[in-house]
Design a protein around this motif. Structure first.
Motif, PDB file in Angstrom:
ATOM      1  N   ALA A  56       0.843  -1.022   0.069  1.00 19.17           N
ATOM      2  CA  ALA A  56      -0.277   0.031   0.043  1.00 19.17           C
ATOM      3  C   ALA A  56       0.863   1.215   0.051  1.00 19.17           C
ATOM      4  CB  ALA A  56      -0.918   0.136   1.218  1.00 19.17           C
ATOM      5  N   ALA A  57       1.145   1.953  -1.062  1.00 15.18           N
ATOM      6  CA  ALA A  57       1.835   3.160  -1.204  1.00 15.18           C
ATOM      7  C   ALA A  57       1.110   4.312  -1.375  1.00 15.18           C
ATOM      8  CB  ALA A  57       2.552   2.987  -2.354  1.00 15.18           C
ATOM      9  N   ASP A  58       0.899   5.337  -0.256  1.00 15.10           N
ATOM     10  CA  ASP A  58       0.098   6.327  -0.343  1.00 15.10           C
ATOM     11  C   ASP A  58      -1.403   6.054  -0.416  1.00 15.10           C
ATOM     12  OD1 ASP A  58       2.174   7.980  -0.030  1.00 15.10           O
ATOM     13  OD2 ASP A  58       2.179   9.012  -1.970  1.00 15.10           O
ATOM     14  N   GLY A  59      -1.775   4.781   0.054  1.00 18.94           N
ATOM     15  CA  GLY A  59      -3.048   4.290   0.274  1.00 18.94           C
ATOM     16  C   GLY A  59      -3.627   3.576  -1.069  1.00 18.94           C
ATOM     17  N   ARG A  60      -2.687   3.381  -1.924  1.00 21.23           N
ATOM     18  CA  ARG A  60      -3.116   2.649  -3.167  1.00 21.23           C
ATOM     19  C   ARG A  60      -2.373   1.298  -3.296  1.00 21.23           C
ATOM     20  NH1 ARG A  60      -6.724   5.690  -6.192  1.00 21.23           N
ATOM     21  NH2 ARG A  60      -6.566   7.841  -5.554  1.00 21.23           N
ATOM     22  N   PRO A  61      -2.791   0.494  -4.125  1.00 24.29           N
ATOM     23  CA  PRO A  61      -2.155  -0.728  -4.195  1.00 24.29           C
ATOM     24  C   PRO A  61      -0.717  -0.712  -5.417  1.00 24.29           C
ATOM     25  CG  PRO A  61      -3.948  -0.827  -5.433  1.00 24.29           C
ATOM     26  CD  PRO A  61      -4.045   0.319  -4.748  1.00 24.29           C
ATOM     27  N   VAL A  62       0.389  -1.460  -4.859  1.00 20.86           N
ATOM     28  CA  VAL A  62       1.448  -1.532  -5.860  1.00 20.86           C
ATOM     29  C   VAL A  62       1.750  -2.853  -5.780  1.00 20.86           C
ATOM     30  CG1 VAL A  62       3.614  -0.555  -6.624  1.00 20.86           C
ATOM     31  CG2 VAL A  62       1.972   0.985  -5.657  1.00 20.86           C
TER      32      VAL A  62
END
Length: 329
Positions: A119-125
């Motif tokens: 979770a990078a800045d609240g988004r999936p990576v």
């Protein structure tokens, strides 16, 4: 830009086509996803960068957390976001307007294990996307159920190659007949001209028009799906995914000073830092893989220092100079 992880050469095996890995395909995939879906869709693929004997995976973000570091609710929210994005990418692959995405699907949704999801800045990576562990013999399907579970249907293609080969063969036969039959005593006038049937030409033209209409409709469908996916992605995962939650009864560690961070002042790292880690190490002489239970890093005022690794069986690993440290994921 932050570094999420690094994978040593030979530790993963690419499933992407043409024997190429993520370093080769990343640019084309991001360009097609950005053009037909959105930059937020393309951002699910971590950026691979060659780093000597390893691949470093980066993301355009300020903070990240591993899947294993999230709470149960946060993991469920992250997996739902992954499902939305992968479903949109699968439909783009079916549309026929993104050839690189179509060629790389379904390998695009493969990762070695859930430890490669962040979770990078609240988004999936996804890290090490399009690959499995080097010892795996086939796709593992770690994220196979993450999208809407509809089977992949490739865009239909007209067999123009077959048509062209057939016409070329007829032309060769006609030329051969024109040259050889007179040598056998047949007059040239006896050779019948090869004339295409107007009905066949009309059918080919109608097929070409239908193919063009189908491609246009699929492109419009991909555009509409992309708009819908973008609207859904505008509702981000709860903010708690970006920063670790404070433990009950514990004092949260102080934040790094923003001004020192902006100046890249390494003195702000002075002291020792301890992290519970999912790191693995490999003994090169035997290939034995061992888990790291505790990772302690100590920095001086100039950014130099040492690290101490404690293995899962309690045995300490040798302290190494930070300048010689290499992450093995």
């Amino acid at each position: 830009m932050i570094v999420l992880a690094a994978t040593a050469n030979g530790s993963i095996r690419s499933l992407l086509p043409d024997g190429r890995d993520a370093l080769f395909w990343h640019g084309s995939l991001v360009a097609e996803m950005t053009a037909h879906l959105s930059p937020a869709h393309a951002a699910i693929l971590a950026i691979p960068v060659r780093g000597g004997s390893e691949i470093v995976w980066q993301a355009s973000a300020t903070a990240s957390r591993r899947y294993a570091e999230l709470s149960t609710d946060e993991r469920a929210a992250l997996m739902r976001a992954v499902g939305v994005i992968l479903s949109d990418i699968r439909r783009l692959a079916e549309s026929g307007v993104a050839p690189a995405v179509a060629r790389c699907w379904p390998a695009l949704r493969e990762i070695p294990d859930l430890g490669m999801m962040y979770a990078a800045d609240g988004r999936p990576v996804l890290v090490a996307w399009g690959a499995v562990p080097a010892i795996a013999r086939m796709a593992r399907g770690v994220l196979a159920d993450a999208d809407d579970r509809r089977p992949f249907r490739a865009s239909p293609r007209s067999p123009w190659g077959v048509y062209a080969l057939a016409l070329a063969s007829l032309a060769v036969l006609a030329l051969a007949a024109e040259l050889l039959l007179p040598l056998l005593g047949w007059p040239r006038t006896a050779v019948a001209a090869c004339v295409a049937d107007p009905a066949d030409l009309a059918a080919l033209n109608a097929q070409a028009r239908e193919d063009g209409r189908h491609s246009a409709l699929m492109a419009e469908l991909a555009r509409l799906v992309g708009q819908e996916g973008t609207r859904r992605l505008e509702c981000p995962i709860p903010p708690g995914l970006g920063t670790p939650p404070a433990r009950s009864g514990a004092i949260a560690p102080p934040a790094l000073p923003q001004d020192a961070w902006n100046r890249r002042d390494l003195a702000m790292l002075s002291g020792c830092w301890t992290k519970i880690s999912n790191l693995h190490v490999v003994r090169e002489s035997t290939g034995q893989v061992r888990d790291v239970a505790n990772w302690k890093l100590c920095f001086d005022a100039h950014g130099g220092g040492t690290q101490t690794l404690v293995l899962s069986d309690g045995a300490p690993a040798p302290a190494l100079s930070m300048r010689h440290f290499k992450t093995i994921s």
